[in-house]
Design a protein around this motif. Structure first.
Motif, PDB file in Angstrom:
ATOM      1  N   LEU A   6     -82.260  74.134  27.186  1.00  0.00           N
ATOM      2  CA  LEU A   6     -82.491  72.767  26.215  1.00  0.00           C
ATOM      3  C   LEU A   6     -81.018  71.884  26.162  1.00  0.00           C
ATOM      4  O   LEU A   6     -81.144  70.640  26.139  1.00  0.00           O
ATOM      5  CB  LEU A   6     -82.237  73.366  24.721  1.00  0.00           C
ATOM      6  N   HIS A   7     -80.179  72.444  26.607  1.00  0.00           N
ATOM      7  CA  HIS A   7     -78.668  71.540  26.732  1.00  0.00           C
ATOM      8  C   HIS A   7     -79.218  70.552  27.701  1.00  0.00           C
ATOM      9  O   HIS A   7     -78.749  69.294  27.721  1.00  0.00           O
ATOM     10  CB  HIS A   7     -77.716  72.346  27.136  1.00  0.00           C
ATOM     11  N   ILE A   8     -79.720  70.931  28.986  1.00  0.00           N
ATOM     12  CA  ILE A   8     -80.102  69.971  30.021  1.00  0.00           C
ATOM     13  C   ILE A   8     -81.187  69.108  29.709  1.00  0.00           C
ATOM     14  O   ILE A   8     -81.306  67.808  29.808  1.00  0.00           O
ATOM     15  CB  ILE A   8     -80.622  71.018  31.343  1.00  0.00           C
ATOM     16  N   GLN A   9     -82.378  69.635  29.136  1.00  0.00           N
ATOM     17  CA  GLN A   9     -83.532  68.642  28.990  1.00  0.00           C
ATOM     18  C   GLN A   9     -83.372  67.754  27.597  1.00  0.00           C
ATOM     19  O   GLN A   9     -84.079  66.828  27.463  1.00  0.00           O
ATOM     20  CB  GLN A   9     -84.757  69.433  28.556  1.00  0.00           C
ATOM     21  N   LEU A  10     -82.382  68.221  26.994  1.00  0.00           N
ATOM     22  CA  LEU A  10     -82.228  67.132  25.671  1.00  0.00           C
ATOM     23  C   LEU A  10     -81.071  66.683  25.506  1.00  0.00           C
ATOM     24  O   LEU A  10     -80.576  65.887  24.473  1.00  0.00           O
ATOM     25  CB  LEU A  10     -82.153  68.342  24.162  1.00  0.00           C
ATOM     26  N   ALA A  11     -80.299  66.500  26.639  1.00  0.00           N
ATOM     27  CA  ALA A  11     -79.203  65.596  26.986  1.00  0.00           C
ATOM     28  C   ALA A  11     -79.460  64.103  26.328  1.00  0.00           C
ATOM     29  O   ALA A  11     -78.473  63.751  25.537  1.00  0.00           O
ATOM     30  CB  ALA A  11     -78.379  65.544  28.391  1.00  0.00           C
ATOM     31  N   ASP A  12     -80.522  63.716  26.905  1.00  0.00           N
ATOM     32  CA  ASP A  12     -80.712  62.346  26.421  1.00  0.00           C
ATOM     33  C   ASP A  12     -80.946  62.410  24.878  1.00  0.00           C
ATOM     34  O   ASP A  12     -80.430  61.152  24.286  1.00  0.00           O
ATOM     35  CB  ASP A  12     -82.031  61.888  27.042  1.00  0.00           C
ATOM     36  N   TYR A  13     -81.551  63.259  24.254  1.00  0.00           N
ATOM     37  CA  TYR A  13     -81.738  63.348  22.768  1.00  0.00           C
ATOM     38  C   TYR A  13     -80.592  63.360  22.338  1.00  0.00           C
ATOM     39  O   TYR A  13     -80.248  62.582  20.964  1.00  0.00           O
ATOM     40  CB  TYR A  13     -82.622  64.398  22.391  1.00  0.00           C
ATOM     41  N   PHE A  14     -79.460  64.167  22.505  1.00  0.00           N
ATOM     42  CA  PHE A  14     -78.091  64.364  21.909  1.00  0.00           C
ATOM     43  C   PHE A  14     -77.658  62.927  21.952  1.00  0.00           C
ATOM     44  O   PHE A  14     -76.841  62.598  21.213  1.00  0.00           O
ATOM     45  CB  PHE A  14     -77.208  65.234  22.638  1.00  0.00           C
ATOM     46  N   ARG A  15     -77.436  62.402  23.225  1.00  0.00           N
ATOM     47  CA  ARG A  15     -76.815  60.980  23.435  1.00  0.00           C
ATOM     48  C   ARG A  15     -77.507  59.883  22.612  1.00  0.00           C
ATOM     49  O   ARG A  15     -76.673  59.148  21.762  1.00  0.00           O
ATOM     50  CB  ARG A  15     -76.960  60.449  24.884  1.00  0.00           C
ATOM     51  N   PHE A  71     -75.935  70.446  19.918  1.00  0.00           N
ATOM     52  CA  PHE A  71     -76.772  71.536  19.852  1.00  0.00           C
ATOM     53  C   PHE A  71     -76.787  72.268  18.300  1.00  0.00           C
ATOM     54  O   PHE A  71     -77.747  72.749  18.009  1.00  0.00           O
ATOM     55  CB  PHE A  71     -76.675  72.681  21.304  1.00  0.00           C
ATOM     56  N   SER A  72     -75.343  72.329  18.042  1.00  0.00           N
ATOM     57  CA  SER A  72     -75.257  72.951  16.708  1.00  0.00           C
ATOM     58  C   SER A  72     -75.997  72.199  15.707  1.00  0.00           C
ATOM     59  O   SER A  72     -76.780  72.847  14.841  1.00  0.00           O
ATOM     60  CB  SER A  72     -73.763  72.944  16.245  1.00  0.00           C
ATOM     61  N   ASP A  73     -76.017  71.131  15.557  1.00  0.00           N
ATOM     62  CA  ASP A  73     -76.849  70.018  14.653  1.00  0.00           C
ATOM     63  C   ASP A  73     -78.287  70.394  14.698  1.00  0.00           C
ATOM     64  O   ASP A  73     -78.990  70.687  13.583  1.00  0.00           O
ATOM     65  CB  ASP A  73     -76.658  68.521  14.652  1.00  0.00           C
ATOM     66  N   LEU A  74     -78.815  70.531  15.847  1.00  0.00           N
ATOM     67  CA  LEU A  74     -80.170  70.974  16.252  1.00  0.00           C
ATOM     68  C   LEU A  74     -80.489  72.176  15.682  1.00  0.00           C
ATOM     69  O   LEU A  74     -81.675  72.545  15.026  1.00  0.00           O
ATOM     70  CB  LEU A  74     -80.511  70.656  17.758  1.00  0.00           C
ATOM     71  N   ARG A  75     -79.454  73.171  15.898  1.00  0.00           N
ATOM     72  CA  ARG A  75     -79.676  74.363  15.542  1.00  0.00           C
ATOM     73  C   ARG A  75     -80.026  74.550  13.838  1.00  0.00           C
ATOM     74  O   ARG A  75     -80.662  75.456  13.356  1.00  0.00           O
ATOM     75  CB  ARG A  75     -78.656  75.456  15.985  1.00  0.00           C
ATOM     76  N   ASP A  76     -79.018  73.845  13.466  1.00  0.00           N
ATOM     77  CA  ASP A  76     -78.996  73.946  11.946  1.00  0.00           C
ATOM     78  C   ASP A  76     -80.523  73.376  11.366  1.00  0.00           C
ATOM     79  O   ASP A  76     -81.011  73.891  10.304  1.00  0.00           O
ATOM     80  CB  ASP A  76     -78.006  73.046  11.319  1.00  0.00           C
ATOM     81  N   ARG A  77     -80.979  72.392  12.059  1.00  0.00           N
ATOM     82  CA  ARG A  77     -82.173  71.781  11.504  1.00  0.00           C
ATOM     83  C   ARG A  77     -83.378  72.675  11.908  1.00  0.00           C
ATOM     84  O   ARG A  77     -84.247  72.616  11.196  1.00  0.00           O
ATOM     85  CB  ARG A  77     -82.546  70.480  12.462  1.00  0.00           C
ATOM     86  N   LEU A  78     -83.246  73.395  12.671  1.00  0.00           N
ATOM     87  CA  LEU A  78     -84.562  74.368  12.907  1.00  0.00           C
ATOM     88  C   LEU A  78     -84.476  75.771  12.132  1.00  0.00           C
ATOM     89  O   LEU A  78     -85.225  76.333  11.871  1.00  0.00           O
ATOM     90  CB  LEU A  78     -84.300  74.977  14.370  1.00  0.00           C
ATOM     91  N   ARG A  79     -83.103  75.984  11.354  1.00  0.00           N
ATOM     92  CA  ARG A  79     -82.993  77.042  10.650  1.00  0.00           C
ATOM     93  C   ARG A  79     -83.839  76.771   9.087  1.00  0.00           C
ATOM     94  O   ARG A  79     -83.885  75.686   8.797  1.00  0.00           O
ATOM     95  CB  ARG A  79     -81.635  77.152  10.163  1.00  0.00           C
ATOM     96  N   ILE A  80     -84.696  77.579   8.591  1.00  0.00           N
ATOM     97  CA  ILE A  80     -85.187  77.673   7.547  1.00  0.00           C
ATOM     98  C   ILE A  80     -84.328  77.238   6.368  1.00  0.00           C
ATOM     99  O   ILE A  80     -83.209  77.667   6.220  1.00  0.00           O
ATOM    100  CB  ILE A  80     -85.981  79.031   7.096  1.00  0.00           C
ATOM    101  N   ALA A  81     -84.853  76.257   5.621  1.00  0.00           N
ATOM    102  CA  ALA A  81     -84.234  75.772   4.500  1.00  0.00           C
ATOM    103  C   ALA A  81     -83.237  76.992   3.712  1.00  0.00           C
ATOM    104  O   ALA A  81     -84.222  78.017   3.423  1.00  0.00           O
ATOM    105  CB  ALA A  81     -84.988  75.072   3.697  1.00  0.00           C
ATOM    106  N   ASP A  82     -82.339  76.898   3.337  1.00  0.00           N
ATOM    107  CA  ASP A  82     -81.524  77.728   2.579  1.00  0.00           C
ATOM    108  C   ASP A  82     -81.374  79.091   3.308  1.00  0.00           C
ATOM    109  O   ASP A  82     -80.777  79.954   2.592  1.00  0.00           O
ATOM    110  CB  ASP A  82     -82.125  78.113   1.219  1.00  0.00           C
ATOM    111  N   GLN A  83     -81.823  79.107   4.545  1.00  0.00           N
ATOM    112  CA  GLN A  83     -81.427  80.619   5.309  1.00  0.00           C
ATOM    113  C   GLN A  83     -80.154  80.468   5.920  1.00  0.00           C
ATOM    114  O   GLN A  83     -79.523  79.293   6.308  1.00  0.00           O
ATOM    115  CB  GLN A  83     -82.426  80.543   6.534  1.00  0.00           C
ATOM    116  N   GLN A  84     -79.227  81.612   5.652  1.00  0.00           N
ATOM    117  CA  GLN A  84     -78.065  81.684   6.389  1.00  0.00           C
ATOM    118  C   GLN A  84     -77.896  81.845   7.775  1.00  0.00           C
ATOM    119  O   GLN A  84     -79.064  82.307   8.527  1.00  0.00           O
ATOM    120  CB  GLN A  84     -77.533  82.994   5.750  1.00  0.00           C
ATOM    121  N   SER A  85     -77.147  81.393   8.397  1.00  0.00           N
ATOM    122  CA  SER A  85     -76.701  81.566   9.765  1.00  0.00           C
ATOM    123  C   SER A  85     -76.696  83.199  10.163  1.00  0.00           C
ATOM    124  O   SER A  85     -76.318  83.784   9.454  1.00  0.00           O
ATOM    125  CB  SER A  85     -75.705  81.034  10.670  1.00  0.00           C
TER     126      SER A  85
END
Length: 207
Positions: free
Chosen positions: A107-116, A122-136
């Motif tokens: 994901l870091h390699i294939q999403l490099a264009d997305y992050f730019r 990657f941390s922002d994306l991980r937070d988006r994928l987490r279910i609402a109100d779910q703790q890490s």
């Protein structure tokens, strides 16, 4: 239906969840093979054997399709409950190492264009994928340790609580894959637990 027989606009009998799963599976294949640059409605529709309007009706933005695709393939890990914060952390990081290392690097390699393009990480994306109100996961482990009396109940910076994942991700990217188990033990025993106010002198028996 074979790939050879799939053409844009080919009608299918897929409906509802079955259709969405087929679409996000096709999107995942495109992402893995072509990265975010090639992650287009045209490419996904062709791979899925459907038309672009079918995709647009569900995901009006490419970013929404991306998040839906990752949510389907980035399954949450089961939280261990060993009765010990240290053992919980080791078990969880070892699961990440065996089950997520390849995907993290990919994901870091294939999403490099997305992050730019989005100015996110990657941390922002991980937070988006987490279910609402779910703790890490590590926040949940820390809260559990507080309830057991292992840790004092005191405010802790999110960066400190989630540090094991961030250090693991760094090591995975440096190694371009899974990391040695000794590194996992070092992250927990030498870095994380002392930051939380715990100290552990590991022995060969409790690794």
């Amino acid at each position: 239906m074979s790939e050879q027989r799939r053409t844009e606009g080919t009608p299918t009998r897929r409906r509802g969840i079955a259709l969405e799963n087929a679409l996000t599976d096709a999107a995942w294949e495109v992402l893995v093979e072509q990265g975010y640059h090639g992650f287009t409605y045209e490419a996904v529709a062709a791979r899925a054997g459907t038309s672009k309007p079918v995709l647009y009706r569900r995901w009006s933005r490419r970013e929404d399709l991306l998040v839906a695709t990752l949510a389907r393939h980035w399954r949450p890990l089961d939280l261990p409950d060993t009765g010990s914060l240290r053992r919980d952390a080791l078990v969880l990081l070892r699961k990440v190492n065996t089950e997520r290392a390849r995907m993290v690097v990919l994901l870091h390699i294939q999403l490099a264009d997305y992050f730019r393009e989005t100015g996110t990480s990657f941390s922002d994306l991980r937070d988006r994928l987490r279910i609402a109100d779910q703790q890490s996961p590590f926040a949940a482990l820390v809260d559990r340790a507080v309830k057991r009396g292992e840790l004092t109940e005191t405010p802790r910076p999110e960066r400190v609580v989630n540090l094991p994942f961030d250090l693991m991700r760094h090591d995975m990217l440096m190694a371009m894959g899974a990391v040695p188990d000794a590194a996992i033990v070092e992250i927990v025993d030498k870095v994380w637990l002392p930051l939380l106010g715990l100290h552990h002198h590991s022995t060969q028996e409790d690794l």
